[in-house]
Design a protein around this motif. Structure first.
Motif, PDB file in Angstrom:
ATOM      1  N   HIS A 258      -0.248   2.713   5.573  1.00 47.54           N
ATOM      2  CA  HIS A 258       0.449   2.459   4.315  1.00 47.54           C
ATOM      3  C   HIS A 258       1.797   1.792   4.582  1.00 47.54           C
ATOM      4  O   HIS A 258       2.328   1.845   5.691  1.00 47.54           O
ATOM      5  N   ASP A 259       2.339   1.194   3.549  1.00 45.81           N
ATOM      6  CA  ASP A 259       3.643   0.541   3.641  1.00 45.81           C
ATOM      7  C   ASP A 259       4.774   1.435   3.150  1.00 45.81           C
ATOM      8  O   ASP A 259       5.936   1.211   3.497  1.00 45.81           O
ATOM      9  N   ALA A 260       4.441   2.403   2.319  1.00 47.82           N
ATOM     10  CA  ALA A 260       5.465   3.258   1.732  1.00 47.82           C
ATOM     11  C   ALA A 260       4.850   4.586   1.303  1.00 47.82           C
ATOM     12  O   ALA A 260       3.630   4.692   1.110  1.00 47.82           O
ATOM     13  N   ILE A 261       5.728   5.573   1.140  1.00 44.75           N
ATOM     14  CA  ILE A 261       5.332   6.907   0.690  1.00 44.75           C
ATOM     15  C   ILE A 261       6.148   7.264  -0.541  1.00 44.75           C
ATOM     16  O   ILE A 261       7.354   7.002  -0.600  1.00 44.75           O
ATOM     17  N   VAL A 262       5.486   7.875  -1.515  1.00 46.11           N
ATOM     18  CA  VAL A 262       6.178   8.497  -2.638  1.00 46.11           C
ATOM     19  C   VAL A 262       5.869   9.985  -2.585  1.00 46.11           C
ATOM     20  O   VAL A 262       4.696  10.374  -2.562  1.00 46.11           O
TER      21      VAL A 262
ATOM     22  N   LYS B  77       0.846  -1.192   0.000  1.00 44.11           N
ATOM     23  CA  LYS B  77       0.000   0.000   0.000  1.00 44.11           C
ATOM     24  C   LYS B  77       0.883   1.245   0.000  1.00 44.11           C
ATOM     25  O   LYS B  77       1.694   1.426   0.905  1.00 44.11           O
ATOM     26  N   VAL B  78       0.717   2.080  -1.015  1.00 46.50           N
ATOM     27  CA  VAL B  78       1.602   3.228  -1.207  1.00 46.50           C
ATOM     28  C   VAL B  78       0.792   4.518  -1.255  1.00 46.50           C
ATOM     29  O   VAL B  78      -0.169   4.635  -2.024  1.00 46.50           O
TER      30      VAL B  78
ATOM     31  N   TYR C 117      15.159   5.306   2.616  1.00 47.14           N
ATOM     32  CA  TYR C 117      14.842   6.224   1.526  1.00 47.14           C
ATOM     33  C   TYR C 117      15.442   5.788   0.193  1.00 47.14           C
ATOM     34  O   TYR C 117      16.424   5.045   0.122  1.00 47.14           O
ATOM     35  N   THR C 118      14.818   6.278  -0.869  1.00 40.79           N
ATOM     36  CA  THR C 118      15.429   6.347  -2.193  1.00 40.79           C
ATOM     37  C   THR C 118      15.150   7.751  -2.710  1.00 40.79           C
ATOM     38  O   THR C 118      14.009   8.215  -2.659  1.00 40.79           O
ATOM     39  N   ILE C 119      16.191   8.432  -3.177  1.00 36.33           N
ATOM     40  CA  ILE C 119      16.033   9.769  -3.743  1.00 36.33           C
ATOM     41  C   ILE C 119      16.285   9.680  -5.244  1.00 36.33           C
ATOM     42  O   ILE C 119      17.351   9.251  -5.682  1.00 36.33           O
ATOM     43  N   LEU C 120      15.293  10.060  -6.027  1.00 40.30           N
ATOM     44  CA  LEU C 120      15.387  10.044  -7.484  1.00 40.30           C
ATOM     45  C   LEU C 120      15.535  11.470  -7.984  1.00 40.30           C
ATOM     46  O   LEU C 120      14.716  12.338  -7.656  1.00 40.30           O
ATOM     47  N   ARG C 121      16.569  11.702  -8.774  1.00 36.83           N
ATOM     48  CA  ARG C 121      16.841  13.052  -9.274  1.00 36.83           C
ATOM     49  C   ARG C 121      16.841  13.053 -10.798  1.00 36.83           C
ATOM     50  O   ARG C 121      17.895  12.970 -11.434  1.00 36.83           O
ATOM     51  N   PRO C 122      15.662  13.147 -11.401  1.00 34.52           N
ATOM     52  CA  PRO C 122      15.583  13.188 -12.858  1.00 34.52           C
ATOM     53  C   PRO C 122      15.998  14.551 -13.393  1.00 34.52           C
ATOM     54  O   PRO C 122      15.947  15.562 -12.696  1.00 34.52           O
ATOM     55  N   GLY C 123      16.375  14.550 -14.668  1.00 35.17           N
ATOM     56  CA  GLY C 123      16.661  15.803 -15.350  1.00 35.17           C
ATOM     57  C   GLY C 123      15.378  16.457 -15.849  1.00 35.17           C
ATOM     58  O   GLY C 123      14.306  16.281 -15.262  1.00 35.17           O
ATOM     59  N   LEU C 124      15.484  17.201 -16.915  1.00 33.82           N
ATOM     60  CA  LEU C 124      14.336  17.906 -17.477  1.00 33.82           C
ATOM     61  C   LEU C 124      13.205  16.927 -17.770  1.00 33.82           C
ATOM     62  O   LEU C 124      13.403  15.929 -18.470  1.00 33.82           O
ATOM     63  N   LEU C 125      12.032  17.217 -17.243  1.00 28.51           N
ATOM     64  CA  LEU C 125      10.893  16.307 -17.393  1.00 28.51           C
ATOM     65  C   LEU C 125      10.191  16.540 -18.729  1.00 28.51           C
ATOM     66  O   LEU C 125       9.837  17.671 -19.073  1.00 28.51           O
ATOM     67  N   LEU C 126       9.977  15.448 -19.447  1.00 28.59           N
ATOM     68  CA  LEU C 126       9.392  15.509 -20.789  1.00 28.59           C
ATOM     69  C   LEU C 126       8.039  14.807 -20.809  1.00 28.59           C
ATOM     70  O   LEU C 126       7.810  13.851 -20.072  1.00 28.59           O
TER      71      LEU C 126
ATOM     72  N   TYR D 294       6.216   9.043  12.836  1.00 28.77           N
ATOM     73  CA  TYR D 294       5.186   8.899  13.873  1.00 28.77           C
ATOM     74  C   TYR D 294       4.198   7.792  13.519  1.00 28.77           C
ATOM     75  O   TYR D 294       3.680   7.110  14.411  1.00 28.77           O
ATOM     76  N   ALA D 295       3.941   7.612  12.223  1.00 31.21           N
ATOM     77  CA  ALA D 295       2.978   6.605  11.774  1.00 31.21           C
ATOM     78  C   ALA D 295       3.609   5.223  11.638  1.00 31.21           C
ATOM     79  O   ALA D 295       2.909   4.244  11.364  1.00 31.21           O
ATOM     80  N   GLY D 296       4.915   5.134  11.797  1.00 30.87           N
ATOM     81  CA  GLY D 296       5.594   3.846  11.672  1.00 30.87           C
ATOM     82  C   GLY D 296       5.749   3.373  10.246  1.00 30.87           C
ATOM     83  O   GLY D 296       5.857   2.175   9.993  1.00 30.87           O
ATOM     84  N   VAL D 297       5.774   4.317   9.299  1.00 30.88           N
ATOM     85  CA  VAL D 297       5.959   3.977   7.886  1.00 30.88           C
ATOM     86  C   VAL D 297       7.407   4.285   7.525  1.00 30.88           C
ATOM     87  O   VAL D 297       7.826   5.443   7.518  1.00 30.88           O
ATOM     88  N   ASP D 298       8.169   3.244   7.204  1.00 27.68           N
ATOM     89  CA  ASP D 298       9.623   3.387   7.074  1.00 27.68           C
ATOM     90  C   ASP D 298      10.094   3.701   5.655  1.00 27.68           C
ATOM     91  O   ASP D 298      11.106   4.356   5.473  1.00 27.68           O
ATOM     92  N   ARG D 299       9.378   3.254   4.639  1.00 20.76           N
ATOM     93  CA  ARG D 299       9.869   3.346   3.246  1.00 20.76           C
ATOM     94  C   ARG D 299       9.411   4.648   2.609  1.00 20.76           C
ATOM     95  O   ARG D 299       8.212   4.975   2.601  1.00 20.76           O
ATOM     96  N   TYR D 300      10.356   5.380   2.008  1.00 17.80           N
ATOM     97  CA  TYR D 300      10.062   6.715   1.487  1.00 17.80           C
ATOM     98  C   TYR D 300      10.856   6.933   0.201  1.00 17.80           C
ATOM     99  O   TYR D 300      12.089   6.841   0.192  1.00 17.80           O
ATOM    100  N   VAL D 301      10.143   7.213  -0.884  1.00 15.92           N
ATOM    101  CA  VAL D 301      10.781   7.532  -2.164  1.00 15.92           C
ATOM    102  C   VAL D 301      10.521   9.004  -2.486  1.00 15.92           C
ATOM    103  O   VAL D 301       9.372   9.444  -2.557  1.00 15.92           O
TER     104      VAL D 301
END
Length: 215
Positions: free
Chosen positions: A68-72, A3-4, A150-159, A103-110
């Motif tokens: 939830h299990d993860a956050i984006v 659940k995301v 965490y995972t941090i995604l750093r895209p370039g110019l969005l198309l 606080y909510a105990g949700v560990d995964r974050y993108v």
């Protein structure tokens, strides 16, 4: 089934993420949106939504995150607002969701961030964009020190063009951008791979399958 909660689901990247998760058999997406009138899009997709502003309290954000299990995080104040909204949404809003996640105990974050978010020399050359990059930089810094997975995604110019399913993390600055659809696909691949935990991926379009990059 993971659940995301997709924060910023009504944005262009957020809509791609939501659609891909709805179509997948290993995710159940929830859209976090800030206006009631945005709900109809997600109702039509058959996706649950929650109306909460990133300028609301940490407690209110915690209520939305719980279960939830993860956050984006792919939210932003947008190009038509001033630096004040960049500060309260892109920076403080992001930080509040990290606090609420703990606080909510949700560990995964993108986090969907931005290419060059660590390069101050670049910020100075981008007319009018410095507040945005400052916000992204410090939101990323807080996430790295938060204790969240965490995972941090750093895209370039969005198309807006159709995705290719391939990106480049070896020499991303040589490319001119990346389809939003491929950013969304990279989000899903990151959530599926333990090897993406506590990593940063800076990327543009390329020749390597997304799953190979993050696995």
């Amino acid at each position: 089934m993971k659940k995301v909660l997709i924060i910023g689901a009504n944005g262009k990247v957020g809509k791609h993420i939501t659609k891909k998760m709805k179509e997948a058999d290993d995710f159940t997406p929830t859209a976090l949106i800030r206006k009631e009138e945005q709900k109809s899009h997600f109702d039509d997709l058959g996706v649950d939504s929650k109306v909460v502003s990133l300028e609301d309290s940490v407690d209110k954000l915690k209520e939305a995150i719980t279960g939830h299990d993860a956050i984006v995080f792919t939210a932003g104040s947008g190009g038509n607002t001033g630096s004040d909204k960049t500060l309260t949404v892109d920076l403080d809003g992001a930080v509040k969701t990290m606090e609420a996640a703990k606080y909510a105990g949700v560990d995964r974050y993108v986090m969907v961030s931005a290419m060059m978010a660590d390069n101050r020399e670049v910020w100075e050359k981008l007319d009018g964009m410095k507040p945005y990059y400052v916000a992204k930089h410090y939101a990323d810094q807080f996430l790295k020190s938060s204790g969240l997975n965490y995972t941090i995604l750093r895209p370039g110019l969005l198309l807006d063009e159709e995705g290719t399913g391939k990106i480049d993390i070896e020499n991303p600055a040589s490319k001119k951008g990346v389809p939003r659809e491929d950013v969304a696909a990279t989000v899903l691949a990151s959530l599926r791979s333990d090897n993406s935990n506590n990593k940063i991926f800076e990327f543009n379009t390329g020749d390597t399958e997304i799953e190979r990059v993050v696995s």
